[in-house]
Motif scaffolding. Structure first.
Motif, PDB file in Angstrom:
ATOM      1  N   ARG A  37     -16.682   5.893 -31.246  1.00 48.84           N
ATOM      2  CA  ARG A  37     -16.515   6.394 -32.817  1.00 48.84           C
ATOM      3  C   ARG A  37     -18.014   7.183 -32.955  1.00 48.84           C
ATOM      4  O   ARG A  37     -19.016   6.717 -32.383  1.00 48.84           O
ATOM      5  N   GLN A  38     -17.871   8.191 -33.994  1.00 46.92           N
ATOM      6  CA  GLN A  38     -19.184   8.718 -34.499  1.00 46.92           C
ATOM      7  C   GLN A  38     -19.045   8.887 -36.063  1.00 46.92           C
ATOM      8  O   GLN A  38     -18.151   9.636 -36.538  1.00 46.92           O
ATOM      9  N   ALA A  60     -17.419  -3.847 -28.699  1.00 45.22           N
ATOM     10  CA  ALA A  60     -18.745  -3.893 -29.319  1.00 45.22           C
ATOM     11  C   ALA A  60     -18.853  -4.982 -30.206  1.00 45.22           C
ATOM     12  O   ALA A  60     -17.644  -5.401 -30.774  1.00 45.22           O
ATOM     13  N   ASP A  61     -19.830  -5.549 -30.349  1.00 45.79           N
ATOM     14  CA  ASP A  61     -20.025  -6.619 -31.075  1.00 45.79           C
ATOM     15  C   ASP A  61     -19.480  -6.601 -32.383  1.00 45.79           C
ATOM     16  O   ASP A  61     -18.978  -7.246 -33.174  1.00 45.79           O
ATOM     17  N   SER A  62     -19.676  -5.334 -33.005  1.00 49.82           N
ATOM     18  CA  SER A  62     -19.408  -4.988 -34.634  1.00 49.82           C
ATOM     19  C   SER A  62     -18.089  -4.908 -34.773  1.00 49.82           C
ATOM     20  O   SER A  62     -17.545  -5.177 -35.828  1.00 49.82           O
ATOM     21  N   VAL A  63     -16.851  -4.871 -33.692  1.00 48.67           N
ATOM     22  CA  VAL A  63     -15.613  -4.821 -33.840  1.00 48.67           C
ATOM     23  C   VAL A  63     -14.839  -6.042 -33.127  1.00 48.67           C
ATOM     24  O   VAL A  63     -13.738  -6.205 -33.670  1.00 48.67           O
ATOM     25  N   LYS A  86     -13.653  -2.343 -42.385  1.00 49.41           N
ATOM     26  CA  LYS A  86     -14.946  -2.290 -43.116  1.00 49.41           C
ATOM     27  C   LYS A  86     -15.295  -0.815 -43.614  1.00 49.41           C
ATOM     28  O   LYS A  86     -14.842   0.134 -42.693  1.00 49.41           O
ATOM     29  N   PRO A  87     -15.855  -0.424 -44.940  1.00 52.06           N
ATOM     30  CA  PRO A  87     -16.318   0.914 -44.843  1.00 52.06           C
ATOM     31  C   PRO A  87     -17.331   1.429 -43.821  1.00 52.06           C
ATOM     32  O   PRO A  87     -17.287   2.523 -43.707  1.00 52.06           O
ATOM     33  N   GLU A  88     -17.939   0.456 -43.232  1.00 48.67           N
ATOM     34  CA  GLU A  88     -18.786   0.899 -42.153  1.00 48.67           C
ATOM     35  C   GLU A  88     -18.213   1.341 -40.801  1.00 48.67           C
ATOM     36  O   GLU A  88     -18.672   1.663 -39.910  1.00 48.67           O
ATOM     37  N   ASP A  89     -16.743   0.933 -40.887  1.00 57.44           N
ATOM     38  CA  ASP A  89     -15.810   1.389 -39.744  1.00 57.44           C
ATOM     39  C   ASP A  89     -15.602   3.027 -39.963  1.00 57.44           C
ATOM     40  O   ASP A  89     -14.925   3.516 -39.049  1.00 57.44           O
ATOM     41  N   THR A  90     -15.850   3.439 -40.895  1.00 60.37           N
ATOM     42  CA  THR A  90     -15.337   5.056 -41.274  1.00 60.37           C
ATOM     43  C   THR A  90     -16.205   5.891 -40.197  1.00 60.37           C
ATOM     44  O   THR A  90     -17.514   5.855 -40.016  1.00 60.37           O
ATOM     45  N   ALA A  91     -15.435   6.533 -39.651  1.00 58.03           N
ATOM     46  CA  ALA A  91     -15.991   7.414 -38.351  1.00 58.03           C
ATOM     47  C   ALA A  91     -14.849   8.329 -37.608  1.00 58.03           C
ATOM     48  O   ALA A  91     -13.740   7.946 -38.085  1.00 58.03           O
ATOM     49  N   LEU A 117      -9.938  10.986 -37.522  1.00 56.04           N
ATOM     50  CA  LEU A 117     -10.724  10.370 -38.633  1.00 56.04           C
ATOM     51  C   LEU A 117     -10.252   9.431 -39.123  1.00 56.04           C
ATOM     52  O   LEU A 117      -9.090   9.316 -39.689  1.00 56.04           O
ATOM     53  N   VAL A 118     -11.090   8.171 -39.258  1.00 53.19           N
ATOM     54  CA  VAL A 118     -10.662   7.031 -40.049  1.00 53.19           C
ATOM     55  C   VAL A 118     -11.589   6.703 -41.118  1.00 53.19           C
ATOM     56  O   VAL A 118     -12.818   6.865 -40.909  1.00 53.19           O
ATOM     57  N   THR A 119     -11.278   6.755 -42.515  1.00 54.83           N
ATOM     58  CA  THR A 119     -11.912   6.659 -43.584  1.00 54.83           C
ATOM     59  C   THR A 119     -11.527   5.257 -44.258  1.00 54.83           C
ATOM     60  O   THR A 119     -10.398   5.153 -44.569  1.00 54.83           O
TER      61      THR A 119
END
Length: 122
Positions: A37-38, A60-63, A86-91, A117-119
């Motif tokens: 993701r970006q 990844a640890d974040s997911v 989470k909002p930080e998954d937006t990419a 795109l995921v928002t």
């Protein structure tokens, strides 16, 4: 190998989305499949990967604990189930394929989908 990703959209925090990626060709089962993701203003990062037989996965640890990668070799498809978003998954999420072996490094993947795109709104 051509990859076509879909399933992105707008979701509220805590919600779920399921991304799909369909691959062309008859050798899908020979490829490790990954999701990257970006986020806006950031470099592309690894999210998850799955082995050729679906026997092994890596996140990844974040997911970890929220996302699940799966594949169906009969349908040349890989999925990314995303829960507790989470909002930080937006990419923009990209599927990618790599011949034979595991890697979480972007440059090891030869084939890429166009991104979806995921928002995630707060």
């Amino acid at each position: 190998v051509q990859l076509q990703a879909s399933g992105g959209g707008l979701v509220q925090a805590g919600g779920s989305l399921r991304l799909s990626c369909v691959a062309s060709g008859r050798t899908f089962s020979s490829y490790v499949m990954g999701w990257f993701r970006q986020a806006p203003g950031k470099t592309r990062e690894f999210v998850a990967q799955i082995s050729r037989s679906a026997g092994s996965t890596y996140y990844a640890d974040s997911v970890k604990g929220r996302f699940t990668i799966s594949r169906d070799n009969a349908k040349n498809t890989v999925h990314l189930q995303m829960n507790s978003l989470k909002p930080e998954d937006t990419a923009v999420y990209y599927c990618a394929s790599r011949y034979m072996s595991f890697s979480d490094r972007e440059y090891d993947y030869a084939y890429w989908g166009q991104g979806t795109l995921v928002t995630v709104s707060s």
